[in-house]
Design a protein around this motif. Structure first.
Motif, short mmCIF file in Angstrom:
data_model
loop_
_atom_site.label_atom_id
_atom_site.label_comp_id
_atom_site.label_asym_id
_atom_site.label_seq_id
_atom_site.Cartn_x
_atom_site.Cartn_y
_atom_site.Cartn_z
N LYS A 142 0.81 -1.21 0.00
CA LYS A 142 0.00 0.00 0.00
C LYS A 142 0.84 1.27 0.00
O LYS A 142 0.39 2.30 -0.45
CB LYS A 142 -0.94 -0.01 1.20
CG LYS A 142 -2.07 -1.03 1.04
CD LYS A 142 -2.86 -1.18 2.29
CE LYS A 142 -3.87 -0.11 2.47
NZ LYS A 142 -4.77 -0.37 3.61
N LYS A 143 2.10 1.15 0.45
CA LYS A 143 2.95 2.34 0.46
C LYS A 143 3.32 2.78 -0.97
O LYS A 143 3.73 3.91 -1.18
CB LYS A 143 4.21 2.10 1.28
CG LYS A 143 5.16 1.11 0.66
CD LYS A 143 6.40 0.92 1.51
CE LYS A 143 7.35 -0.06 0.84
NZ LYS A 143 8.52 -0.30 1.62
N ASN A 144 3.16 1.86 -1.95
CA ASN A 144 3.47 2.19 -3.34
C ASN A 144 2.32 2.85 -4.07
O ASN A 144 2.46 3.22 -5.24
CB ASN A 144 3.90 0.93 -4.10
CG ASN A 144 5.22 0.40 -3.60
OD1 ASN A 144 6.03 1.14 -3.05
ND2 ASN A 144 5.45 -0.89 -3.76
N ALA A 145 1.18 2.96 -3.43
CA ALA A 145 0.01 3.59 -4.05
C ALA A 145 -0.59 4.59 -3.06
O ALA A 145 -0.53 4.39 -1.84
CB ALA A 145 -1.03 2.54 -4.42
N SER A 146 -1.16 5.63 -3.58
CA SER A 146 -1.78 6.63 -2.71
C SER A 146 -3.17 6.13 -2.28
O SER A 146 -3.72 5.20 -2.86
CB SER A 146 -1.90 7.96 -3.44
OG SER A 146 -2.82 7.85 -4.50
N ASN A 147 -3.71 6.78 -1.25
CA ASN A 147 -5.05 6.41 -0.78
C ASN A 147 -6.10 6.64 -1.86
O ASN A 147 -7.06 5.88 -1.98
CB ASN A 147 -5.41 7.21 0.47
CG ASN A 147 -4.63 6.74 1.68
OD1 ASN A 147 -4.17 5.60 1.72
ND2 ASN A 147 -4.47 7.62 2.65
N GLU A 148 -5.92 7.68 -2.68
CA GLU A 148 -6.86 7.95 -3.76
C GLU A 148 -6.82 6.83 -4.80
O GLU A 148 -7.85 6.42 -5.32
CB GLU A 148 -6.55 9.29 -4.45
CG GLU A 148 -6.72 10.50 -3.56
CD GLU A 148 -5.49 10.79 -2.71
OE1 GLU A 148 -4.37 10.47 -3.13
OE2 GLU A 148 -5.67 11.31 -1.61
#
Length: 169
Positions: A142-148
């Protein structure tokens, strides 16, 4: 058309440990839980009866049962290391409108999964894990993708009628 690309996902033992629980079939997990409980019961029965030797055997069974998932995880990573000749590999996940593609190191190493073949998606606190109907599993941190980006994926997979579960692990 490309919807989203999640870059620089790393497959190594420390990342794999975060999702290793989800790689095991349910019957295997249930077997481990039952064996663990039976070992504890046997240990307490032997201790109350004063059988020291049997108690030592029960403790060794508990240790073996607890080490099985970790041992299997290390075996899977070792097989990946043999096939790729490295201790880790970095890949990109590309989400298209009709398929999910894994790109490793170059364009020549592509693997695709059609969304119709994805059985479910599990989101943990660190990773998002995709499981195909054939049992193939791929994940991204998940750190490789933003929350959006994760919210967009969540909405996209809801439109595809693919279950997205949140895990407590």
């Amino acid at each position: 058309m490309e919807i989203l690309t999640v870059k620089n996902n790393k497959m190594d033992y420390s990342t794999f440990k975060k999702v290793s629980f989800h790689f095991f079939p349910v019957f295997y997990t249930l077997f481990l839980i039952v064996a663990f409980c039976l070992s504890w019961i046997t240990l307490f029965m032997n201790l109350s009866a004063g059988h020291v030797i049997y108690s030592v055997i029960s403790v060794s069974n508990l240790i073996l049962i607890c080490s099985q998932p970790r041992r299997l995880s290390k075996k899977i990573i070792k097989q990946l290391n043999k096939s790729l000749q490295t201790n880790y590999y970095i890949y990109d996940l590309v989400f298209y409108e009709d398929k999910l593609t894994t790109v490793i190191d170059s364009v020549e190493n592509k693997a695709s999964i059609k969304y119709t073949n994805i059985k479910n998606i599990i989101e943990t606190k660190d990773v998002v894990l995709f499981t195909s109907k054939a049992g193939f599993k791929i994940y991204f941190e998940k750190k490789n993708a933003s929350n959006e980006d994760i919210e967009r994926l969540h909405a996209f997979f809801d439109k595809q009628n693919i279950t997205w579960k949140k895990s407590i692990l």
